[in-house]
Scaffold this motif. Structure first.
Motif, PDB file in Angstrom:
ATOM      1  N   ASP A   1      -9.248  12.866 -11.269  1.00  0.00           N
ATOM      2  CA  ASP A   1      -9.500  13.485 -12.566  1.00  0.00           C
ATOM      3  C   ASP A   1      -8.767  14.819 -12.698  1.00  0.00           C
ATOM      4  O   ASP A   1      -8.642  15.573 -11.732  1.00  0.00           O
ATOM      5  N   THR A   2      -8.339  15.097 -13.925  1.00  0.00           N
ATOM      6  CA  THR A   2      -7.524  16.282 -14.189  1.00  0.00           C
ATOM      7  C   THR A   2      -8.191  17.155 -15.232  1.00  0.00           C
ATOM      8  O   THR A   2      -8.684  16.661 -16.248  1.00  0.00           O
ATOM      9  N   ILE A   3      -8.204  18.462 -14.975  1.00  0.00           N
ATOM     10  CA  ILE A   3      -8.574  19.414 -16.017  1.00  0.00           C
ATOM     11  C   ILE A   3      -7.284  19.969 -16.608  1.00  0.00           C
ATOM     12  O   ILE A   3      -6.373  20.368 -15.875  1.00  0.00           O
ATOM     13  N   ARG A   4      -7.190  19.962 -17.923  1.00  0.00           N
ATOM     14  CA  ARG A   4      -6.031  20.535 -18.605  1.00  0.00           C
ATOM     15  C   ARG A   4      -6.395  21.938 -19.063  1.00  0.00           C
ATOM     16  O   ARG A   4      -7.361  22.125 -19.813  1.00  0.00           O
ATOM     17  N   ILE A   5      -5.643  22.937 -18.589  1.00  0.00           N
ATOM     18  CA  ILE A   5      -5.911  24.343 -18.896  1.00  0.00           C
ATOM     19  C   ILE A   5      -4.767  24.876 -19.740  1.00  0.00           C
ATOM     20  O   ILE A   5      -3.616  24.900 -19.281  1.00  0.00           O
ATOM     21  N   GLU A   6      -5.050  25.289 -20.950  1.00  0.00           N
ATOM     22  CA  GLU A   6      -4.008  25.679 -21.891  1.00  0.00           C
ATOM     23  C   GLU A   6      -3.645  27.154 -21.708  1.00  0.00           C
ATOM     24  O   GLU A   6      -3.919  28.010 -22.535  1.00  0.00           O
TER      25      GLU A   6
ATOM     26  N   GLY B   1     -17.062  12.898 -16.647  1.00  0.00           N
ATOM     27  CA  GLY B   1     -16.170  11.763 -16.717  1.00  0.00           C
ATOM     28  C   GLY B   1     -16.757  10.536 -16.050  1.00  0.00           C
ATOM     29  O   GLY B   1     -17.833  10.564 -15.438  1.00  0.00           O
ATOM     30  N   GLY B   2     -16.022   9.430 -16.138  1.00  0.00           N
ATOM     31  CA  GLY B   2     -16.478   8.168 -15.588  1.00  0.00           C
ATOM     32  C   GLY B   2     -15.833   7.859 -14.247  1.00  0.00           C
ATOM     33  O   GLY B   2     -15.486   8.750 -13.474  1.00  0.00           O
ATOM     34  N   GLN B   3     -15.623   6.572 -14.004  1.00  0.00           N
ATOM     35  CA  GLN B   3     -15.109   6.133 -12.717  1.00  0.00           C
ATOM     36  C   GLN B   3     -13.587   6.025 -12.697  1.00  0.00           C
ATOM     37  O   GLN B   3     -12.999   5.781 -11.646  1.00  0.00           O
ATOM     38  N   GLY B   4     -12.951   6.185 -13.836  1.00  0.00           N
ATOM     39  CA  GLY B   4     -11.506   6.104 -13.903  1.00  0.00           C
ATOM     40  C   GLY B   4     -10.849   7.459 -13.724  1.00  0.00           C
ATOM     41  O   GLY B   4     -11.501   8.455 -13.388  1.00  0.00           O
ATOM     42  N   ASN B   5      -9.530   7.483 -13.942  1.00  0.00           N
ATOM     43  CA  ASN B   5      -8.780   8.737 -13.840  1.00  0.00           C
ATOM     44  C   ASN B   5      -8.825   9.439 -15.190  1.00  0.00           C
ATOM     45  O   ASN B   5      -8.065   9.108 -16.099  1.00  0.00           O
ATOM     46  N   ASP B   6      -9.729  10.394 -15.329  1.00  0.00           N
ATOM     47  CA  ASP B   6      -9.999  11.031 -16.613  1.00  0.00           C
ATOM     48  C   ASP B   6      -9.278  12.365 -16.748  1.00  0.00           C
ATOM     49  O   ASP B   6      -8.959  13.022 -15.753  1.00  0.00           O
ATOM     50  N   ILE B   7      -9.060  12.766 -18.002  1.00  0.00           N
ATOM     51  CA  ILE B   7      -8.555  14.102 -18.335  1.00  0.00           C
ATOM     52  C   ILE B   7      -9.652  14.833 -19.088  1.00  0.00           C
ATOM     53  O   ILE B   7     -10.168  14.314 -20.089  1.00  0.00           O
ATOM     54  N   LEU B   8     -10.014  16.020 -18.623  1.00  0.00           N
ATOM     55  CA  LEU B   8     -11.050  16.824 -19.261  1.00  0.00           C
ATOM     56  C   LEU B   8     -10.430  18.129 -19.749  1.00  0.00           C
ATOM     57  O   LEU B   8      -9.618  18.743 -19.050  1.00  0.00           O
ATOM     58  N   ILE B   9     -10.819  18.546 -20.952  1.00  0.00           N
ATOM     59  CA  ILE B   9     -10.322  19.792 -21.536  1.00  0.00           C
ATOM     60  C   ILE B   9     -11.525  20.602 -22.009  1.00  0.00           C
ATOM     61  O   ILE B   9     -12.328  20.112 -22.820  1.00  0.00           O
ATOM     62  N   GLY B  10     -11.659  21.820 -21.512  1.00  0.00           N
ATOM     63  CA  GLY B  10     -12.764  22.676 -21.918  1.00  0.00           C
ATOM     64  C   GLY B  10     -12.466  23.387 -23.223  1.00  0.00           C
ATOM     65  O   GLY B  10     -11.374  23.289 -23.791  1.00  0.00           O
ATOM     66  N   ASN B  11     -13.464  24.129 -23.709  1.00  0.00           N
ATOM     67  CA  ASN B  11     -13.300  24.908 -24.946  1.00  0.00           C
ATOM     68  C   ASN B  11     -13.538  26.386 -24.661  1.00  0.00           C
ATOM     69  O   ASN B  11     -13.502  26.813 -23.510  1.00  0.00           O
ATOM     70  N   GLY B  12     -13.811  27.157 -25.680  1.00  0.00           N
ATOM     71  CA  GLY B  12     -13.948  28.597 -25.521  1.00  0.00           C
ATOM     72  C   GLY B  12     -15.280  29.059 -24.997  1.00  0.00           C
ATOM     73  O   GLY B  12     -15.486  30.265 -24.822  1.00  0.00           O
TER      74      GLY B  12
END
Length: 515
Positions: free
Chosen positions: A341-346, A318-329
């Motif tokens: 920064d936030t990781i979204r976990i489904e 991510g960059g310098q802002g408040n980012d949301i990151l979502i991983g894959n399989g």
């Protein structure tokens, strides 16, 4: 080789049985995997078919016989070749430029002509055994004659669209001449999903007549359909590639990556962004792109970065802002960079194993234990059922310690209190300002009572007069502020033990978003 009288030939391709692909298939593709293209410079009969299966006699009023015929400028030719390359990147097909002669022309040919309706930007003949199959005609009375065909322009998107037709793709909406053909549902019949669409809209359904920055590649559904016709380009980006995005440029594209064990999307800008590593899912990275109605932005930004189907990108930065990151399989390395920064976990929290590591956390969904993601510079985790603050060395740690000192250790489990505190901390309140905010919430203003409250929460008993008097005096004489004294209490070893700060570092701090 094609000539003015013959094409390379087309073959039929049966439907796939997948609606999102079949809605873009016209039924035919070129029979060869090396397609010549050319830029006609003359409308002499030596270069064009006068037969009925071609353009017909010169007495006709259509292209190429009109006096308004003209060759593409060198600049438009350059951008046309760039658009061809975007298609070649994703399919097992080569485009080879040829110089026109009476015995040798391209299957795909592009030139200018005039159509009275200025809203008709261009038109194209689909692949066929006719010599006019693949030919693209640009209307000089349209917008394409008013702007450079640079990537991001409507003109460049139009050329991508017309090349889609030249390769065998159709529009995804209903054809009144053949109503039995497959069509896309309204939520997919949109230019953010396929450049073969005529509809410009964002995910909320706000429509317009263009974008502030148009697609620069075929989009997700285009790639799936064209790869069904010609097979994928499995030699494109097979190494460990980094896709770098910044704030100096605007982006609107779909990533096709044929391989590599450690590919990365890296955003080096400062705007809040969403990076989703799942194929066919949308991301919003860098400068926002909007649907526009006559040049005016409408609604929320559109997704501007997509990952094509069957593509695996392993990492995100991510960059310098408040980012949301979502991983894959796959195993992902997720680095939030600066910001909150936030990781979204489904998955639900009890379905996930979260462990503290030396410089971050590791996380894995229990149903897929081999898929362990590495988190660095990730401050928050959003599960399907709850949220965790992981920055116990930052804002979350300050909030937990202040709650323990001001309200008591048991209140660290109050997700609403934590959420309020995090909201204020993330807004930029300093530690001392946050402490003053917490004291103000108790409605205590008497220095004696404030000191008594802090002492009781730290040590579990009321202070004696001699124990509290030095601190009361410091407050009375303005040697320390209320917020400053509260920070001292919050930072004490006794408070850290009371709230089990060491344990919170391992598990994170549960909160709810407030406000």
């Amino acid at each position: 080789m094609p000539s003015p009288l013959f094409s390379s030939g087309a073959i039929n391709r049966s439907l796939s049985g997948i609606n999102s692909i079949d809605a873009l298939l016209n039924g035919a593709r070129w029979a060869v995997l090396s397609i010549p293209y050319s830029f006609p410079s003359s409308n002499s009969t030596a270069f064009w078919s006068t037969y009925s299966n071609g353009y017909g006699p010169v007495s006709g009023d259509g292209e190429p016989w009109r006096s308004t015929f003209a060759p593409l400028t060198s600049s438009d030719q350059s951008n046309f070749v760039n658009a061809l390359q975007q298609w070649s990147n994703v399919i097992n097909l080569r485009f080879v430029q040829v110089s026109e002669s009476p015995g040798n022309v391209g299957d795909i040919r592009a030139a200018y002509t005039i159509e009275a309706d200025s809203l008709t930007l261009a038109w194209t003949y689909l692949p066929s055994n006719s010599p006019l199959g693949g030919d693209i005609w640009i209307n000089t009375k349209s917008r394409l004659n008013e702007e450079e065909w640079n990537p991001g322009s409507l003109s460049f998107e139009t050329i991508l669209h017309e090349l889609g037709h030249a390769l065998g793709l159709k529009h995804p909406f209903a054809d009144p001449d053949d109503p039995a053909k497959a069509t896309l549902p309204p939520d997919l019949d949109n230019t953010i999903h396929t450049i073969m669409s005529y509809t410009y809209a964002n995910l909320d359904g706000d429509e317009g007549n263009g974008f502030s920055f148009h697609p620069t590649t075929p989009m997700v559904l285009d790639i799936a359909a064209i790869q069904y016709l010609y097979s994928p380009n499995n030699g494109f980006h097979t190494g460990n590639d980094t896709y770098l995005f910044d704030d100096a440029h605007t982006y609107h594209q779909t990533i096709w990556d044929a391989g590599g064990a450690s590919d990365t999307i890296h955003y080096a800008g400062s705007l809040p962004s969403l990076i989703d590593l799942n194929a066919t899912r949308p991301s919003l990275i860098g400068q926002p792109v909007y649907v526009q109605a006559n040049g005016v932005n409408r609604g929320s930004p559109i997704p501007n970065i997509w990952i094509a189907d069957k593509v695996t990108i392993e990492n995100a930065i991510g960059g310098q802002g408040n980012d949301i990151l979502i991983g894959n399989g796959s195993r992902n390395n997720l680095d939030g960079g600066a910001g909150i920064d936030t990781i979204r976990i489904e998955a639900q929290r009890n379905q996930v194993t979260l462990n503290k590591t030396g410089n971050g956390y590791s996380v894995k969904v229990n149903t897929n234990p081999g898929n362990e993601d590495t988190l660095v510079n990730i401050e928050r985790a959003a599960f399907d059922d709850l949220r965790l603050a992981l920055d116990l060395d930052g804002n979350a740690g300050e909030v937990a310690k202040l709650i323990g000192a001001v309200f008591g250790a048991t209140f660290v489990n109050n997700t609403g209190y934590v959420g309020i505190g995090l909201g204020k901390a993330d807004e930029g309140l300093s530690y001392e300002q946050l402490a003053k905010f917490a004291i103000d919430a108790t409605r205590l203003t008497d220095h004696d009572k404030i000191v008594t409250l802090l002492w009781l929460n730290l040590f579990g008993e009321l202070p004696t007069g001699s124990e509290k008097s030095p601190y009361v005096k410091m407050l009375d004489e303005d040697d320390i502020s209320t917020g400053g004294l509260t920070v001292l209490a919050a930072e004490s070893a006794a408070n850290a033990e009371n709230i089990n700060l060491t344990g919170l570092v391992q598990t994170g701090l549960t909160y709810i978003e407030v406000g």
